[in-house]
Write a protein that holds these residues in place. Structure first.
Motif, PDB file in Angstrom:
ATOM      1  N   VAL A 115       0.756  -1.353  -0.058  1.00 25.18           N
ATOM      2  CA  VAL A 115       0.169  -0.045  -0.111  1.00 25.18           C
ATOM      3  C   VAL A 115       0.843   1.100  -0.025  1.00 25.18           C
ATOM      4  O   VAL A 115       1.897   1.285   0.813  1.00 25.18           O
ATOM      5  CB  VAL A 115      -1.088   0.026   1.251  1.00 25.18           C
ATOM      6  N   GLU A 116       0.478   2.185  -0.968  1.00 27.65           N
ATOM      7  CA  GLU A 116       1.314   3.399  -0.881  1.00 27.65           C
ATOM      8  C   GLU A 116       0.157   4.629  -0.740  1.00 27.65           C
ATOM      9  O   GLU A 116      -0.568   4.493  -1.766  1.00 27.65           O
ATOM     10  CB  GLU A 116       2.229   3.403  -1.863  1.00 27.65           C
ATOM     11  N   ASP A 143       1.012  10.348   3.878  1.00 30.44           N
ATOM     12  CA  ASP A 143       2.025   9.304   3.069  1.00 30.44           C
ATOM     13  C   ASP A 143       1.983   8.233   3.745  1.00 30.44           C
ATOM     14  O   ASP A 143       2.892   8.048   4.702  1.00 30.44           O
ATOM     15  CB  ASP A 143       3.265  10.066   2.726  1.00 30.44           C
ATOM     16  N   LEU A 144       1.502   7.030   3.237  1.00 25.91           N
ATOM     17  CA  LEU A 144       1.606   5.894   3.919  1.00 25.91           C
ATOM     18  C   LEU A 144       2.222   4.747   3.245  1.00 25.91           C
ATOM     19  O   LEU A 144       1.775   4.753   1.953  1.00 25.91           O
ATOM     20  CB  LEU A 144       0.443   5.296   4.595  1.00 25.91           C
ATOM     21  N   ARG A 145       3.174   3.941   3.868  1.00 26.85           N
ATOM     22  CA  ARG A 145       3.731   2.924   2.866  1.00 26.85           C
ATOM     23  C   ARG A 145       3.685   1.738   3.598  1.00 26.85           C
ATOM     24  O   ARG A 145       4.321   1.752   4.828  1.00 26.85           O
ATOM     25  CB  ARG A 145       5.086   3.308   2.543  1.00 26.85           C
ATOM     26  N   LEU A 146       2.968   0.651   3.101  1.00 23.07           N
ATOM     27  CA  LEU A 146       3.158  -0.643   3.859  1.00 23.07           C
ATOM     28  C   LEU A 146       4.102  -1.697   3.175  1.00 23.07           C
ATOM     29  O   LEU A 146       3.645  -1.730   2.148  1.00 23.07           O
ATOM     30  CB  LEU A 146       1.554  -1.173   4.091  1.00 23.07           C
ATOM     31  N   GLU A 147       4.870  -2.068   3.974  1.00 20.95           N
ATOM     32  CA  GLU A 147       5.829  -2.891   3.212  1.00 20.95           C
ATOM     33  C   GLU A 147       5.314  -4.351   3.038  1.00 20.95           C
ATOM     34  O   GLU A 147       4.545  -4.807   3.956  1.00 20.95           O
ATOM     35  CB  GLU A 147       7.202  -3.074   3.874  1.00 20.95           C
ATOM     36  N   ALA A 148       5.326  -4.952   1.725  1.00 15.71           N
ATOM     37  CA  ALA A 148       4.729  -6.228   1.663  1.00 15.71           C
ATOM     38  C   ALA A 148       5.441  -7.458   2.440  1.00 15.71           C
ATOM     39  O   ALA A 148       6.365  -7.368   2.716  1.00 15.71           O
ATOM     40  CB  ALA A 148       4.930  -6.696   0.111  1.00 15.71           C
ATOM     41  N   GLY A 149       4.239  -8.123   2.914  1.00 18.01           N
ATOM     42  CA  GLY A 149       4.646  -9.152   3.564  1.00 18.01           C
ATOM     43  C   GLY A 149       4.843  -8.988   5.006  1.00 18.01           C
ATOM     44  O   GLY A 149       5.446  -9.943   5.835  1.00 18.01           O
ATOM     45  N   ARG A 150       4.744  -7.933   5.556  1.00 19.17           N
ATOM     46  CA  ARG A 150       5.054  -7.456   7.176  1.00 19.17           C
ATOM     47  C   ARG A 150       3.642  -6.835   7.939  1.00 19.17           C
ATOM     48  O   ARG A 150       2.772  -6.614   7.168  1.00 19.17           O
ATOM     49  CB  ARG A 150       6.233  -6.258   7.198  1.00 19.17           C
ATOM     50  N   VAL A 151       3.730  -6.976   9.136  1.00 16.67           N
ATOM     51  CA  VAL A 151       2.657  -6.634  10.077  1.00 16.67           C
ATOM     52  C   VAL A 151       2.967  -5.342  10.467  1.00 16.67           C
ATOM     53  O   VAL A 151       3.915  -4.810  11.130  1.00 16.67           O
ATOM     54  CB  VAL A 151       2.612  -7.609  11.142  1.00 16.67           C
ATOM     55  N   HIS A 152       1.963  -4.665  10.108  1.00 21.98           N
ATOM     56  CA  HIS A 152       1.862  -3.052  10.715  1.00 21.98           C
ATOM     57  C   HIS A 152       0.846  -2.850  11.636  1.00 21.98           C
ATOM     58  O   HIS A 152      -0.132  -3.388  11.420  1.00 21.98           O
ATOM     59  CB  HIS A 152       1.965  -2.375   9.536  1.00 21.98           C
TER      60      HIS A 152
END
Lengths: 267, 314
Positions: free
Chosen positions: A23-24, A42-51
Motif C-alpha cells: 500500500v502506498e 503518506d503511508l507505505r506498507l511493506e509487502a509481507g510485514r505486520v503493521h
C-alpha cells in the motif's frame, strides 16, 4: 493514437510500480464539512510485514482504513494498492485486488449463521454468486473449508448459531474467519482484540502471527501489548496526520508520540 | 432437516388446494388470488430478500399486461407465448428503471420506482392509438393452439402450470447462492462489498427477475380477464400489492399467498354486502397488521409449535 484511449489507460502503466509496497498513499486527505479527518498522509506498507496503526481516539485511523478499502473517497491525494491506482475504485473492486478487512463496529449479517458467513466469503471467490438458478446445495462444497476456518479461530462449536446470538468476543473471531476465507494478500484488521477476554486475545495474537506469513497486515489496535507482540512496524497518527513511523521500540520513545499520548491524558 | 417433511406436506397440500379451489370459490376469483399472490411474491423478493421496497411494481404488472393483451388480440398468439412476451417486456423495462433506482435506498428507492410507474401510466394513456387510452385493450382472446380455454374454469387449469412455475422460480431464486448474497446485501451492504460482491449488479439482477415475475402474473391476469386497462398501471395497484406482502409477512413468500387471498376475498365478499367495502376492508386490514406484527404467515406458522408447548405443559 486510437480515439478510445482514455485517461485511465494512459495513467495506469505509469503508476504500475510496486517498489515492494503493498500500500502506498500520496498526500491522502479526507475532509468532512471542512474538518480534516485525514490530512496529507503518506503511508507505505511493506509487502509481507505486520503493521500497527495506533493513535488517540479521533486521530483518523478508521477514516484512513475506509480510504484504503474504497468505503471513503479521498478529497485529494492518491491510494495505490499493489502498485495499482485504487483511488477511484469501488469497495468490491478493491476487495477483489486481494484485500480483506474487518469492521470496528461488529456488523455481521444478523440472520445468517456463523458457518454461512464463512461460506459467503468463500463463495465470493467463485462465480457462483450470480447463479440465481442454482440450488443452494452448490454451496456444500465450501463446508469443509468453512468448518476448518471456524476451527482456526476457535468457533468450531458455534458454526450453526446465528451471528446475532454470538457473544462479542466470538463475533470478533468470526470477523477474522471471514477475512481469512478471502485468502487476502493484504489484511486490514480494525481493533481485532477489542472486547476480548485475555485467553481470546492470546489466541488472536497467535492467529495473526500465523496468518501473517507472506501477507501484508495492517491492524488498528489500542492494546499496546498486542502491538508489541505482533507488529514489526508501528505507525502513529494524531489529528489526521502521521506523526511517527518505525519499529515499536523506536516509536515508543519518540518525543512526539509521548507528547500526543500525554496530551490526550490532559484532555 | 427437521423442516423437510412439513415443507413437502405443505407443498403437496397447496397443490391439492390449488386444484380444487375453483370448485370452492368461483374460478375467476381463484385465478385472481393465485396471480396477485405471484405478483406479491415478486415484490417480496425485493422487500423481504434484498431490502428494497418498490412502490412502482404496477409498471411491470400493467406493462406486461398491455404487451400480452395486444399480442394475443392482434397477432392471435397462444396465451403462453403472449405471457412470455409480457415477461420479456417487463424485464426489458426493468433494466433502465432498476439501473436508475437501485442507487437509492429506503423511501428514496420507493419514490423513484413510483415516479417511473407514473410515467408509464401517463405514457400508456397518451398512446391511445395503440393502447386504447381510457378504454384499454378489450376483447383479448384466450387461445391455446386449438384447445378451447375460453371458459374461465378451463383457463384456470390452463394457466395453473405457468403460475406454479412462477412460484417455483421465486422459491429457487431465494434459495440459490445468489439468494444468499441478496440476504447478505439486505443485512449489511457494506460488508457484502468488502467481500468483493459488486452489490449494485446483484440488486439490478434481483430487480429484473422480480419484474419478470410480476410481468408473468400481469400477463396472465390481462388474458384471463380478456382486457388490459389503465387500472393495472395505477399507483393504487402498487400500493395494494405492497399491502398484501406486509399483511402476509415479508421475506416468507407463503405470506404473499395469504395476504393476496385475504385482501381479494374480503373485497369480493364485502362488495356485495356494503357500498363502503373499501372502508370495511381497510379497518379489518389495520386490525390484522396491528395484531400480527410479524405478518400473518409467521404468526400462523408459529401456532402448531405453541400448541405443542402448551400441551406439554399441562
Amino acid at each position: 493514437m486510437p480515439p478510445f484511449t482514455t485517461r485511465r489507460t494512459i495513467r495506469s502503466p505509469i503508476l504500475a510500480r510496486t517498489d515492494g509496497f503493498a500500500v502506498e498513499t500520496r498526500g491522502v486527505t479526507k475532509e468532512f464539512a471542512g474538518f480534516r479527518a485525514v490530512n496529507g498522509v503518506d503511508l507505505r506498507l511493506e509487502a509481507g510485514r505486520v503493521h500497527a496503526l495506533v493513535g488517540p481516539n479521533g486521530a483518523g485511523k478508521t477514516s484512513l482504513f475506509n480510504l484504503l478499502t474504497g468505503f471513503l473517497k479521498p478529497t485529494s491525494g492518491e491510494v495505490l494498492i499493489f502498485g495499482r491506482d485504487a483511488t477511484h475504485l469501488r469497495a468490491d473492486e478493491i476487495a477483489n485486488l486481494g484485500v480483506a478487512r474487518s469492521f470496528q463496529i461488529t456488523s455481521l449479517f444478523e440472520q445468517l449463521s456463523a458457518l454461512e458467513h464463512v461460506l459467503l466469503a468463500l463463495q465470493s471467490a467463485t462465480d457462483l454468486g450470480l447463479r440465481f438458478w442454482s440450488s443452494e446445495g452448490a454451496l456444500r462444497r465450501f463446508v469443509p473449508r468453512g468448518r476448518e476456518l471456524l476451527g482456526e479461530v476457535g468457533l468450531e462449536g458455534a458454526a450453526d448459531r446465528l451471528a446475532s446470538d454470538l457473544p462479542y468476543g466470538q463475533k470478533r473471531a468470526l470477523e477474522l474467519a471471514i477475512a481469512l476465507a478471502r485468502e487476502p494478500r493484504l489484511l486490514l484488521l480494525d481493533e481485532p482484540t477489542s472486547g476480548m477476554g485475555l485467553e481470546d486475545v492470546g489466541r488472536t495474537i497467535a492467529l495473526i502471527r500465523q496468518v501473517a506469513g507472506g501477507r501484508t497486515v495492517l491492524l488498528v489496535e489500542h492494546n499496546m501489548g498486542v502491538v508489541a507482540e505482533v507488529a514489526q512496524r508501528v505507525v502513529v497518527m494524531q489529528q489526521g496526520r502521521v506523526i511517527a513511523d518505525g519499529p515499536y521500540e523506536a516509536v515508543r520513545h519518540d518525543p512526539a508520540v509521548i507528547a500526543a499520548y500525554l496530551g490526550q491524558v490532559d484532555a | 432437516m427437521s423442516g423437510r417433511y412439513p415443507r413437502i406436506a405443505m407443498v403437496v397440500g397447496s397443490a391439492v388446494v390449488a386444484l380444487v379451489l375453483p370448485r370452492v370459490i368461483y374460478s375467476v376469483l381463484a385465478l385472481d388470488i393465485l396471480l396477485w399472490a405471484l405478483f406479491a411474491m415478486s415484490v417480496d423478493l425485493l422487500v423481504g430478500y434484498v431490502g428494497l421496497l418498490s412502490f412502482g411494481h404496477a409498471a411491470f404488472w400493467g406493462g406486461a399486461a398491455y404487451v400480452a393483451a395486444l399480442l394475443a388480440r392482434d397477432l392471435r398468439l397462444a396465451f403462453p407465448l403472449a405471457a412470455l412476451a409480457g415477461v420479456l417486456a417487463a424485464m426489458a423495462l426493468a433494466v433502465p428503471v432498476g439501473y436508475l433506482s437501485i442507487r437509492r435506498r429506503g423511501i428514496y428507492f420507493a419514490m423513484v420506482t413510483l415516479a417511473f410507474a407514473q410515467m408509464l401510466f401517463y405514457l400508456v394513456n397518451e398512446l391511445r392509438g395503440v393502447t386504447g387510452g381510457e378504454n384499454g385493450v378489450q376483447g383479448v382472446p384466450r387461445l391455446l393452439w386449438g384447445v378451447s380455454v375460453t371458459r374461465p374454469g378451463d383457463f384456470y387449469y390452463a394457466a395453473l402450470p405457468l403460475v406454479l412455475l412462477g412460484y417455483l422460480a421465486v422459491y429457487r431464486v431465494t434459495r440459490s447462492p445468489f439468494g444468499h448474497v441478496l440476504a447478505a446485501i439486505r443485512d449489511n451492504e457494506a460488508r457484502a462489498q468488502a467481500l468483493g460482491y459488486p452489490t449494485p449488479r446483484y440488486k439490478l439482477v434481483a430487480f429484473v427477475l422480480s419484474a419478470g415475475i410480476a410481468g408473468l402474473a400481469g400477463s396472465l391476469y390481462a388474458i384471463g380477464h380478456g382486457f388490459a386497462s389503465l387500472d393495472l398501471l395505477h399507483w393504487t395497484t402498487s400500493g395494494t400489492v405492497v399491502l398484501m406482502v406486509v399483511l402476509g409477512g415479508t421475506g416468507t413468500l407463503w405470506g404473499s399467498l395469504v395476504g393476496a387471498a385475504i385482501v381479494l376475498f374480503l373485497r369480493d365478499q364485502l362488495s356485495s354486502v356494503t357500498e363502503a367495502s373499501d372502508a370495511v376492508t381497510g379497518a379489518i386490514l389495520i386490525a390484522i397488521v396491528l395484531g400480527f406484527r410479524r405478518g400473518l404467515w409467521r404468526s400462523l406458522a408459529a401456532l402448531p409449535a405453541r400448541a405443542v408447548r402448551r400441551l406439554a405443559r399441562t
